[in-house]
Design a protein around this motif. Sequence first.
Motif, short mmCIF file in Angstrom:
data_model
loop_
_atom_site.label_atom_id
_atom_site.label_comp_id
_atom_site.label_asym_id
_atom_site.label_seq_id
_atom_site.Cartn_x
_atom_site.Cartn_y
_atom_site.Cartn_z
N ALA A 1 16.54 12.58 27.28
CA ALA A 1 16.93 13.03 28.62
C ALA A 1 15.72 13.14 29.55
N ARG B 1 27.67 5.21 30.77
CA ARG B 1 26.36 4.56 30.64
C ARG B 1 26.10 4.04 29.23
N THR C 1 21.65 12.73 28.48
CA THR C 1 21.69 14.13 28.87
C THR C 1 21.80 14.95 27.59
N GLY D 1 21.64 0.29 34.45
CA GLY D 1 20.81 1.07 35.36
C GLY D 1 19.76 1.90 34.69
N GLY D 2 19.56 1.69 33.40
CA GLY D 2 18.59 2.49 32.67
C GLY D 2 17.40 1.68 32.18
N VAL E 1 25.26 9.68 28.88
CA VAL E 1 26.03 10.00 30.07
C VAL E 1 27.28 9.13 30.09
N SER F 1 14.76 9.12 30.18
CA SER F 1 15.76 8.32 30.87
C SER F 1 16.97 9.18 31.26
N PRO F 2 16.79 10.09 32.23
CA PRO F 2 17.87 11.01 32.59
C PRO F 2 19.10 10.36 33.23
N ASP F 3 18.96 9.11 33.66
CA ASP F 3 20.12 8.41 34.22
C ASP F 3 21.07 7.92 33.14
N VAL F 4 20.62 7.88 31.88
CA VAL F 4 21.45 7.41 30.77
C VAL F 4 21.72 8.50 29.74
#
Length: 63
Positions: A17, A38, A25, A43-44, A35, A20-23
């Motif tokens: 997390a 994802r 958590t 986008g990661g 996520v 790569s917090p966009d993918v």
Amino acid sequence: MRISIDTGVCIGAGQCALVSPDVFTQDDDGFGTVVAGREDGAGGPLVREAARACPVRAITVAE
């Protein structure tokens, strides 16, 4: 790409997390999770780096 986390191995270090917090958590118990939406890594750009950062290698990234 397909991403998965082995919940039986994850210790909740949170490195995924952080990297790569966009993918990734953490769930309510502090364990890593992908996520919603994802799972394909879209986008990661740091997904592979997050997998390498996992201290127990609980993350699998497959093509």
